[in-house]
Motif scaffolding. Sequence first.
Motif, PDB file in Angstrom:
ATOM      1  N   ARG A 195      45.279  34.697  30.603  1.00 33.32           N
ATOM      2  CA  ARG A 195      43.862  35.137  30.371  1.00 33.32           C
ATOM      3  C   ARG A 195      43.003  34.201  29.961  1.00 33.32           C
ATOM      4  O   ARG A 195      43.197  33.500  29.141  1.00 33.32           O
ATOM      5  CB  ARG A 195      44.093  36.392  29.465  1.00 33.32           C
ATOM      6  CG  ARG A 195      44.112  36.178  27.967  1.00 33.32           C
ATOM      7  CD  ARG A 195      43.725  37.561  27.154  1.00 33.32           C
ATOM      8  NE  ARG A 195      44.117  37.043  25.702  1.00 33.32           N
ATOM      9  CZ  ARG A 195      45.113  37.161  25.241  1.00 33.32           C
ATOM     10  NH1 ARG A 195      46.116  37.903  25.663  1.00 33.32           N
ATOM     11  NH2 ARG A 195      45.393  37.176  23.871  1.00 33.32           N
ATOM     12  N   GLY A 196      41.559  34.386  30.404  1.00 29.31           N
ATOM     13  CA  GLY A 196      40.684  33.254  30.126  1.00 29.31           C
ATOM     14  C   GLY A 196      40.836  32.021  30.627  1.00 29.31           C
ATOM     15  O   GLY A 196      41.567  32.065  31.882  1.00 29.31           O
ATOM     16  N   THR A 357      53.695  35.422  22.245  1.00 23.35           N
ATOM     17  CA  THR A 357      52.411  34.372  22.193  1.00 23.35           C
ATOM     18  C   THR A 357      51.313  35.039  22.952  1.00 23.35           C
ATOM     19  O   THR A 357      49.877  34.838  22.377  1.00 23.35           O
ATOM     20  CB  THR A 357      52.668  33.134  22.698  1.00 23.35           C
ATOM     21  OG1 THR A 357      53.895  32.505  21.919  1.00 23.35           O
ATOM     22  CG2 THR A 357      51.493  32.165  22.521  1.00 23.35           C
ATOM     23  N   GLU A 358      51.410  36.009  23.684  1.00 23.60           N
ATOM     24  CA  GLU A 358      50.378  36.915  24.511  1.00 23.60           C
ATOM     25  C   GLU A 358      49.489  37.742  23.730  1.00 23.60           C
ATOM     26  O   GLU A 358      48.316  37.771  23.849  1.00 23.60           O
ATOM     27  CB  GLU A 358      50.829  37.514  25.671  1.00 23.60           C
ATOM     28  CG  GLU A 358      51.516  36.641  26.738  1.00 23.60           C
ATOM     29  CD  GLU A 358      52.230  37.619  27.836  1.00 23.60           C
ATOM     30  OE1 GLU A 358      52.714  38.672  27.462  1.00 23.60           O
ATOM     31  OE2 GLU A 358      52.174  37.292  29.033  1.00 23.60           O
ATOM     32  N   MET A 359      50.208  37.887  22.670  1.00 22.07           N
ATOM     33  CA  MET A 359      49.692  39.052  21.822  1.00 22.07           C
ATOM     34  C   MET A 359      49.534  38.773  20.223  1.00 22.07           C
ATOM     35  O   MET A 359      48.839  39.437  19.547  1.00 22.07           O
ATOM     36  CB  MET A 359      50.201  40.426  21.988  1.00 22.07           C
ATOM     37  CG  MET A 359      51.780  40.447  21.833  1.00 22.07           C
ATOM     38  SD  MET A 359      52.008  40.982  20.173  1.00 22.07           S
ATOM     39  CE  MET A 359      53.585  40.309  20.043  1.00 22.07           C
ATOM     40  N   THR A 425      47.696  43.531  26.509  1.00 21.67           N
ATOM     41  CA  THR A 425      47.669  44.827  27.129  1.00 21.67           C
ATOM     42  C   THR A 425      46.402  45.784  26.950  1.00 21.67           C
ATOM     43  O   THR A 425      46.440  46.609  27.775  1.00 21.67           O
ATOM     44  CB  THR A 425      48.950  45.813  26.587  1.00 21.67           C
ATOM     45  OG1 THR A 425      48.667  46.014  25.355  1.00 21.67           O
ATOM     46  CG2 THR A 425      50.175  44.989  26.734  1.00 21.67           C
ATOM     47  N   LYS A 426      45.614  45.243  26.128  1.00 27.02           N
ATOM     48  CA  LYS A 426      44.401  45.661  25.866  1.00 27.02           C
ATOM     49  C   LYS A 426      44.479  47.159  25.410  1.00 27.02           C
ATOM     50  O   LYS A 426      43.748  48.152  25.904  1.00 27.02           O
ATOM     51  CB  LYS A 426      43.367  45.986  27.221  1.00 27.02           C
ATOM     52  CG  LYS A 426      43.119  44.383  27.709  1.00 27.02           C
ATOM     53  CD  LYS A 426      42.121  44.536  29.082  1.00 27.02           C
ATOM     54  CE  LYS A 426      41.591  43.023  29.413  1.00 27.02           C
ATOM     55  NZ  LYS A 426      43.086  42.281  29.719  1.00 27.02           N
ATOM     56  N   LYS A 628      51.626  54.297  27.273  1.00 27.45           N
ATOM     57  CA  LYS A 628      50.228  54.202  28.038  1.00 27.45           C
ATOM     58  C   LYS A 628      49.090  53.585  27.051  1.00 27.45           C
ATOM     59  O   LYS A 628      48.188  53.048  27.402  1.00 27.45           O
ATOM     60  CB  LYS A 628      50.082  55.035  28.944  1.00 27.45           C
ATOM     61  CG  LYS A 628      51.103  54.880  30.254  1.00 27.45           C
ATOM     62  CD  LYS A 628      50.715  55.992  31.437  1.00 27.45           C
ATOM     63  CE  LYS A 628      51.956  56.208  32.304  1.00 27.45           C
ATOM     64  NZ  LYS A 628      51.889  57.447  33.109  1.00 27.45           N
ATOM     65  N   LYS A 629      49.313  54.611  26.022  1.00 31.37           N
ATOM     66  CA  LYS A 629      47.951  54.615  25.083  1.00 31.37           C
ATOM     67  C   LYS A 629      48.021  53.292  24.200  1.00 31.37           C
ATOM     68  O   LYS A 629      46.973  52.807  23.682  1.00 31.37           O
ATOM     69  CB  LYS A 629      47.517  55.950  24.515  1.00 31.37           C
ATOM     70  CG  LYS A 629      47.090  56.901  25.470  1.00 31.37           C
ATOM     71  CD  LYS A 629      47.209  58.273  24.832  1.00 31.37           C
ATOM     72  CE  LYS A 629      46.155  58.567  23.679  1.00 31.37           C
ATOM     73  NZ  LYS A 629      46.497  60.191  23.285  1.00 31.37           N
ATOM     74  N   TYR A 630      49.357  53.226  23.829  1.00 29.96           N
ATOM     75  CA  TYR A 630      49.419  52.362  22.588  1.00 29.96           C
ATOM     76  C   TYR A 630      50.344  51.200  22.507  1.00 29.96           C
ATOM     77  O   TYR A 630      51.093  51.490  23.371  1.00 29.96           O
ATOM     78  CB  TYR A 630      49.971  53.268  21.307  1.00 29.96           C
ATOM     79  CG  TYR A 630      48.766  54.170  20.782  1.00 29.96           C
ATOM     80  CD1 TYR A 630      47.609  53.993  20.291  1.00 29.96           C
ATOM     81  CD2 TYR A 630      49.184  55.680  21.007  1.00 29.96           C
ATOM     82  CE1 TYR A 630      46.846  55.197  19.902  1.00 29.96           C
ATOM     83  CE2 TYR A 630      48.430  56.566  20.703  1.00 29.96           C
ATOM     84  CZ  TYR A 630      47.024  56.275  20.044  1.00 29.96           C
ATOM     85  OH  TYR A 630      46.302  57.177  19.800  1.00 29.96           O
TER      86      TYR A 630
END
Lengths: 778, 195
Positions: A195-196, A357-359, A425-426, A628-630
């Motif tokens: 990302r980015g 590491t992604e999050m 995952t936003k 899906k939400k959290y």
Amino acid sequence: MQDTSGQGQNSQQHPTDTTGVGAAADHTSNRLPELSGNGSFGRPTPRHDGTLKVTGQARYAADHPIRRVVHAVAIQSTIANGRVKNIDASAAEKAPGFLAILHHGKAPKLYRPSNDFMSATKPGEIRVVFEDDRVYYAGQYIALVVAETLQQANYAASLVKIEYDFLHPVIDTDQAMNTVYDPEQFFGEKLTAQRGDPDGSYAAAAVKHEATYSTPLEHHNPMEPSASMAEWNGDELTLYETTQWVVGARNTVAETLGVPQEKVHIVSPFIGGGFGCKGFIWPHSVLSAIASRQVGRPVKLNLTRKQMFSACGHRSETRQKVRLGAAADGKLTSIFHDTLVQTSPVDEFIESCGTTTEMLYSCPNVGIAHHAVRVNIATPTPMRAPGENPGTYALESALDELAYKLKIDPVELRIRNHADTNEHTKQPWSSKYLKDCYRMAAEKFGWSKRNPEPRSMRDGKLLVGWGMATATYPGMRNPGAAKVRILQDGSATVVSATQDMGGGTYTTMVQVVSDALGIPVERIQSTLGDSMLPPAPVSGGSMTTASVLPAIRKACEQALTKLVQTAIGDENSPMHGKKEDEITAQNGRVFVKGSSPSSGNTYAEVLASKKMAAVEGEGFLQPGEERKKYAFQSFGAQFVEVKIDPEIARARVTRVVSAFDVGKVVNPTTARSQGYSGIIMGIGMALMEHTIYDDRDGSIVNSNLADYAVPVNADVPDLEVLFVDKPDPYIDDQGIGARGIGEITITGVAAAVANAVYHATGQRIRDLPITPDKLLQV
Amino acid sequence: MDSPGWNRRSFLKAAAAAGAAAAMPDIAVPEPQVKPDVPASSQSIRLKVNGTSRQLNVDTRATLLDTLREQMGMAGTKKGCDHGQCGACTVHVNGRRINSCLTFAVMHDGDEITTIEGLADAGQLSPMQAAFVEHDAFQCGYCTPGQIMSATALLREPVGNTDDDLREAMSGNICRCGAYPNILAAIKSVRSQHS
């Protein structure tokens, strides 16, 4: 120490949840009392199976008394690459007690299973045992000898002569770079992601750090070697196993044998530790079955400790390049985490170090990549926090190095980069109290007294080092089912095809039933580890608690509803003719709401009046929309003190304080033990554990418990394990609120130790384990 | 491997006979049946296990551990490594702790063996067993019989009073689940009742 008080509370607010109530609200409509903490749920509860374990009555796989059982001994390859040219069993066949030999030229037809984790058919290795004459690694099964007694089987096996066509094996990653490839995914997670702009942002970063961290090949070494005892009754097979996945064992063995699942029954009531190596299904479970069919007797196959080093997986070595860029204030601007691991020639398992590491921290520019090479070593498998554990070692070591470059306290650096949401995952977190973990552990540890200067703290002649790291592991959940029966004597039973490796599932199952039905824990029997029970997931991925306990509570509700219906329908009952929602339950009695409990009946009275033996409730629950939400993730903080004798370059861990946010803690007694467990295995990873292969023939040099050192009692100092103990409001709809706990406790430990070693010595060891030879070299 | 004048069979035969003569003179040991071209032989021995005497015909290659587990049906004693490296097989021989995987059954003619199954008295847990439950001194439970047998024997040994003394004295028993702090707490609680 930075004051983080109050900040952690912010993290429980969820931007997308405007109602103020989560999924937890759903359970208030049912008949069961709230899990308010008045019962055993959330309170220290002694192990349900404690007496069995301290009296030697707990039956592990090789312990079941089976009449006329005979013994099998496995013969493993002594070369790591090539072919079996000839197997001469003529002398063995004449040995006393000899019954049979099986090998690739003399074995029944076996089939490759579908190798699908989600349908619970997952062999440790997709190549089926005795498939052909090829040898891919040392320790591969070549033959199986069966004889009347263990001594006779060992002797007969020693007489089998095997000739090989030898090819030079490739053992070292450097020698295998011609096979390097980029695996796409690991259990559904992409292994290359971005990302980015990680490259551009790194080039522009005010402060940079880049280093490569490596971890060695490690073995689980549970105290119980794998064992399998097979008994055929006609075309029905019973396997006494030590497995973290009875449903998976049933399905995988059935498909490999080419028989219907219904014909295979897995029994595994006690597991002598697993840590991942008893998760997927390994060939010994099939070997005992075909041997038993061959000789017409029950067969016991108990692997030796040495065989455990090639028969049921290991953690791959890892080489991890971590690149961090930050602004002068410590805010991360770029993270790149590139991982190189090994897998085998016959299957793929990827130690996915980068996915955490992604999050783990807030950063706009993040890249991860994974590469693998194929070497002549058996297939790796999950080992306690696969990916997260070596991954956090690298990332958390790198952050410590960055903190020194920035001259910012390592705890403060992590707080400045706290991820308020899962930026990968936003999604908002279901609940997150990581800042509380830092604060709780730091205060208890006395972190504020730390002089950050390396070599600045002493205890006599010993160098003292204090280091810390973040811990994390996903809050996984899979479908789970259970049945609960209320019996005529007022007691209850609860059953599920889950497993208890020692984490305490037997006990937490009972706790949930006790609180739901108002029956004392002593009057509830839990049964698990049997494939005939309602299905449950693998005891891996720290998912048992979140998958099974909600289903049990649901089953309690259904059992109680049936009991209420029984009372209402009973002309002799004081509740006769009432509506269901007019009846409530308390302390093992059902009665009309608003009246005194004594006006109603005990469960036993309700059943006895209708001459019924029991009522049974079933629960089956699976994760749903909330996923899906959290984002569900557990967090923690590991604080470690080491003392190093500079004269002999030996580092010892002298103190650990850890705090974990794992949602609700169901049983503080067993949870604390899980904490100790992960921390101690982490100390082993940091300072001792390392499987060494001989590059010439691929054999393992230290395949025993004297040369593969693991922590013993004298290696373990005083440990303190703290829990935030706040329920996860979204992980289930039954108000349990617990995420798993078995794996997070090891994550971050090795980094915290390595960071403490740097603080003590000024020497940065980027290659585990931190043994005296490495400390001397620097 | 066998040398002409002196081999394993004749050694074991002599050793067993000497042991029997010294320890239990009143018991006639039957002459073992040795077939000259077969490497295995069996030997009749008497073991007193958890207070009960048993006459057994054992394979001379059988360890005490395998004899307990496979021949006597006492599976409480565990095999973790079979090399004396982990302590899971710890039992008491004549009151002292020993790795039962490192000793042949045939070497114990006349000996008194105590296993984990023999610690509880008429269903009442021994103080060490009860302390292990109370302090949650195990997880998977596989090393637990060995840990408890070691800890029980340790009460009679000249071990110092510091935590490090106890940790050292218990370091022959590996617990991969890492219950060490709770094992230490359990032993300390029993020791404090003792003194």
